[in-house]
Design an enzyme around this catalytic site. Structure first.
Site, PDB file in Angstrom:
ATOM      1  N   ASN A   9       0.867  -1.179   0.000  1.00  0.00           N
ATOM      2  CA  ASN A   9       0.000   0.000   0.000  1.00  0.00           C
ATOM      3  C   ASN A   9       0.905   1.230   0.000  1.00  0.00           C
ATOM      4  O   ASN A   9       1.503   1.561   1.009  1.00  0.00           O
ATOM      5  CB  ASN A   9      -0.886  -0.040   1.256  1.00  0.00           C
ATOM      6  CG  ASN A   9      -1.712   1.224   1.420  1.00  0.00           C
ATOM      7  OD1 ASN A   9      -1.785   2.059   0.508  1.00  0.00           O
ATOM      8  ND2 ASN A   9      -2.337   1.378   2.576  1.00  0.00           N
ATOM      9  N   TRP A  10       0.975   1.863  -1.153  1.00  0.00           N
ATOM     10  CA  TRP A  10       1.876   3.018  -1.285  1.00  0.00           C
ATOM     11  C   TRP A  10       1.310   4.284  -0.644  1.00  0.00           C
ATOM     12  O   TRP A  10       1.999   5.299  -0.581  1.00  0.00           O
ATOM     13  CB  TRP A  10       2.176   3.289  -2.770  1.00  0.00           C
ATOM     14  CG  TRP A  10       3.084   2.287  -3.396  1.00  0.00           C
ATOM     15  CD1 TRP A  10       3.659   1.211  -2.792  1.00  0.00           C
ATOM     16  CD2 TRP A  10       3.535   2.261  -4.759  1.00  0.00           C
ATOM     17  NE1 TRP A  10       4.432   0.516  -3.695  1.00  0.00           N
ATOM     18  CE2 TRP A  10       4.371   1.152  -4.908  1.00  0.00           C
ATOM     19  CE3 TRP A  10       3.298   3.077  -5.869  1.00  0.00           C
ATOM     20  CZ2 TRP A  10       4.987   0.825  -6.121  1.00  0.00           C
ATOM     21  CZ3 TRP A  10       3.891   2.764  -7.076  1.00  0.00           C
ATOM     22  CH2 TRP A  10       4.738   1.649  -7.194  1.00  0.00           C
ATOM     23  N   LYS A  11       0.066   4.248  -0.240  1.00  0.00           N
ATOM     24  CA  LYS A  11      -0.575   5.437   0.352  1.00  0.00           C
ATOM     25  C   LYS A  11      -0.384   6.631  -0.599  1.00  0.00           C
ATOM     26  O   LYS A  11      -0.447   6.445  -1.809  1.00  0.00           O
ATOM     27  CB  LYS A  11      -0.034   5.685   1.762  1.00  0.00           C
ATOM     28  CG  LYS A  11      -0.126   4.408   2.619  1.00  0.00           C
ATOM     29  CD  LYS A  11       0.108   4.606   4.075  1.00  0.00           C
ATOM     30  CE  LYS A  11      -0.067   3.272   4.793  1.00  0.00           C
ATOM     31  NZ  LYS A  11       0.026   3.379   6.248  1.00  0.00           N
ATOM     32  N   HIS A  96      -9.426   1.153   5.213  1.00  0.00           N
ATOM     33  CA  HIS A  96      -8.133   1.359   5.884  1.00  0.00           C
ATOM     34  C   HIS A  96      -8.329   2.343   7.045  1.00  0.00           C
ATOM     35  O   HIS A  96      -9.127   3.280   6.937  1.00  0.00           O
ATOM     36  CB  HIS A  96      -7.106   1.897   4.883  1.00  0.00           C
ATOM     37  CG  HIS A  96      -5.710   1.879   5.437  1.00  0.00           C
ATOM     38  ND1 HIS A  96      -5.268   2.826   6.341  1.00  0.00           N
ATOM     39  CD2 HIS A  96      -4.689   1.018   5.248  1.00  0.00           C
ATOM     40  CE1 HIS A  96      -4.013   2.543   6.669  1.00  0.00           C
ATOM     41  NE2 HIS A  96      -3.635   1.447   6.027  1.00  0.00           N
ATOM     42  N   GLU A  98      -6.679   4.749   8.047  1.00  0.00           N
ATOM     43  CA  GLU A  98      -6.458   6.162   7.690  1.00  0.00           C
ATOM     44  C   GLU A  98      -7.698   6.745   7.026  1.00  0.00           C
ATOM     45  O   GLU A  98      -8.020   7.926   7.204  1.00  0.00           O
ATOM     46  CB  GLU A  98      -5.215   6.277   6.798  1.00  0.00           C
ATOM     47  CG  GLU A  98      -3.947   6.078   7.613  1.00  0.00           C
ATOM     48  CD  GLU A  98      -2.780   5.504   6.858  1.00  0.00           C
ATOM     49  OE1 GLU A  98      -2.780   5.509   5.614  1.00  0.00           O
ATOM     50  OE2 GLU A  98      -1.841   5.016   7.523  1.00  0.00           O
ATOM     51  N   GLU A 168      -4.993  -4.772  10.801  1.00  0.00           N
ATOM     52  CA  GLU A 168      -3.959  -3.754  10.978  1.00  0.00           C
ATOM     53  C   GLU A 168      -4.201  -3.012  12.289  1.00  0.00           C
ATOM     54  O   GLU A 168      -5.010  -2.070  12.329  1.00  0.00           O
ATOM     55  CB  GLU A 168      -3.994  -2.746   9.823  1.00  0.00           C
ATOM     56  CG  GLU A 168      -3.705  -3.354   8.462  1.00  0.00           C
ATOM     57  CD  GLU A 168      -3.158  -2.314   7.488  1.00  0.00           C
ATOM     58  OE1 GLU A 168      -2.108  -2.567   6.904  1.00  0.00           O
ATOM     59  OE2 GLU A 168      -3.776  -1.235   7.345  1.00  0.00           O
ATOM     60  N   GLY A 174       2.994   2.323  10.769  1.00  0.00           N
ATOM     61  CA  GLY A 174       3.957   3.402  10.585  1.00  0.00           C
ATOM     62  C   GLY A 174       4.742   3.762  11.832  1.00  0.00           C
ATOM     63  O   GLY A 174       5.383   4.809  11.889  1.00  0.00           O
ATOM     64  N   SER A 208       3.835  -2.069  10.324  1.00  0.00           N
ATOM     65  CA  SER A 208       5.301  -2.144  10.495  1.00  0.00           C
ATOM     66  C   SER A 208       5.878  -3.500  10.090  1.00  0.00           C
ATOM     67  O   SER A 208       6.792  -4.018  10.739  1.00  0.00           O
ATOM     68  CB  SER A 208       5.697  -1.786  11.936  1.00  0.00           C
ATOM     69  OG  SER A 208       5.316  -0.456  12.231  1.00  0.00           O
ATOM     70  N   GLY A 229       3.032  -1.059   4.240  1.00  0.00           N
ATOM     71  CA  GLY A 229       3.108   0.352   3.879  1.00  0.00           C
ATOM     72  C   GLY A 229       4.532   0.743   3.525  1.00  0.00           C
ATOM     73  O   GLY A 229       5.016   0.510   2.409  1.00  0.00           O
ATOM     74  N   GLY A 230       5.235   1.300   4.487  1.00  0.00           N
ATOM     75  CA  GLY A 230       6.568   1.876   4.256  1.00  0.00           C
ATOM     76  C   GLY A 230       7.540   0.977   3.510  1.00  0.00           C
ATOM     77  O   GLY A 230       8.225   1.429   2.587  1.00  0.00           O
TER      78      GLY A 230
HETATM   79  P1  13P Z   1       3.359   0.414   7.584  1.00  0.00           P
HETATM   80  O1  13P Z   1       3.846  -0.897   6.965  1.00  0.00           O
HETATM   81  O2  13P Z   1       4.104   1.600   7.071  1.00  0.00           O
HETATM   82  O3  13P Z   1       3.291   0.316   9.083  1.00  0.00           O
HETATM   83  O4  13P Z   1       1.841   0.631   7.079  1.00  0.00           O
HETATM   84  C1  13P Z   1       0.926  -0.396   7.230  1.00  0.00           C
HETATM   85  C2  13P Z   1      -0.308  -0.053   6.472  1.00  0.00           C
HETATM   86  O5  13P Z   1      -1.037   0.849   6.851  1.00  0.00           O
HETATM   87  C3  13P Z   1      -0.595  -0.811   5.248  1.00  0.00           C
HETATM   88  O6  13P Z   1      -1.885  -0.592   4.795  1.00  0.00           O
END
Ligand code: 13P
Length: 249
Positions: A9-11, A96, A98, A168, A174, A208, A229-230
């Site tokens: 997920n590149w956000k 998600h 967010e 999640e 993050g 993470s 994510g990251g």
């Molecule tokens: P991180 O891997 O950066 O913690 O993000 C997780 C995430 O929100 C994937 O959707």
């Protein structure tokens, strides 16, 4: 159907040029990655076309990060399921944390989107998770079970089995503070038991996940992969993570 999936997920990262550079570098590493892992890239809307063009003849699947539930209409700023299908999208992340916390997405909205995705042949990745305060209060299971039941309400078991769930924990996203794999495994067991049909559905862990810790999740019986994510933003890190994500025989 349960299978191993790693979704990036590149956000809100990467313009089209950066996205193309990522895919070109990542595809160079694809041949060395375990065949049994389904790989999904979820770029921002603006990069879906560029990424889709590049991965079209590969095993990499395209995912979106959100969508509206209606096919079309006066919904300024929204993207519909048929528009995603038109771009070659296979998966769509829904609910998600967010989206829920920053953009007011509700359980009912997630339910409508989940049903719409299935109706258009898109595989929803439905995300659930608890806050740190809910966890500290011992409410994790109650929270994620309630979110799961709300998102899948009214769907027959056969449709539920086509969904991908993602657990999640919000406090792990993050932060570098990943959830203990055994703890995540127990929460996923509860998610699986929450709705008829989820026994057949993959459940991913997110929060993470890194190349160094993904194997510990993959080794857990209820965990079918990761939503990343990251660590999905760098082609080397993402490839290394996938290499460590296949279930040991
Ligand atoms: P991180 O891997 O950066 O913690 O993000 C997780 C995430 O929100 C994937 O959707």
């Amino acid at each position: 159907m349960r299978r191993t999936i790693v979704a990036g997920n590149w956000k809100m990262y990467k313009d089209t040029h950066e996205a193309a550079l990522f895919v070109d570098a990542f595809l160079d590493r694809l041949g060395a990655l375990p065949a049994g892992v389904e790989i999904v890239l979820c770029p921002p809307f603006s990069a879906l076309f560029a990424v889709g063009q590049r991965v079209r003849r590969t095993r990499v699947r395209l995912g979106a990060q959100n969508m509206h539930w209606e096919d079309c209409g006066a919904y300024t700023g929204e993207i519909s399921p048929p528009m995603l299908v038109d771009l070659g999208v296979d998966y769509v992340i829904l609910g998600h944390s967010e989206r829920r916390t920053l953009f007011g997405e509700t359980d009912d909205g997630v339910r409508r989107k989940t049903a719409a995705a299935l109706a258009h042949g898109l595989t929803p990745i439905v995300a659930v998770g608890e806050t740190a305060a809910q966890r500290d209060a011992g409410l994790t299971t109650a929270r994620v079970v309630a979110q799961t039941q709300a998102a899948l309400e009214g769907l027959p078991a056969g449709a539920v089995a086509k969904i991908v769930m993602a657990y999640e924990p919000i406090w792990a996203i993050g932060t570098g503070r990943n959830c203990d794999p055994e703890e995540a495994n127990e929460v996923m067991r509860a998610i699986r038991g929450a709705v008829d049909g989820l026994a057949e559905a993959p459940i991913l862990y997110g929060g993470s996940v890194k190349p160094e810790n993904v194997a510990a999740y993959a080794a857990c019986g209820e965990i079918d992969g990761a939503l990343v994510g990251g660590a999905s933003l760098d082609p080397n890190a993402f490839a290394a993570l996938i290499a460590s994500a296949s279930v040991p025989e």
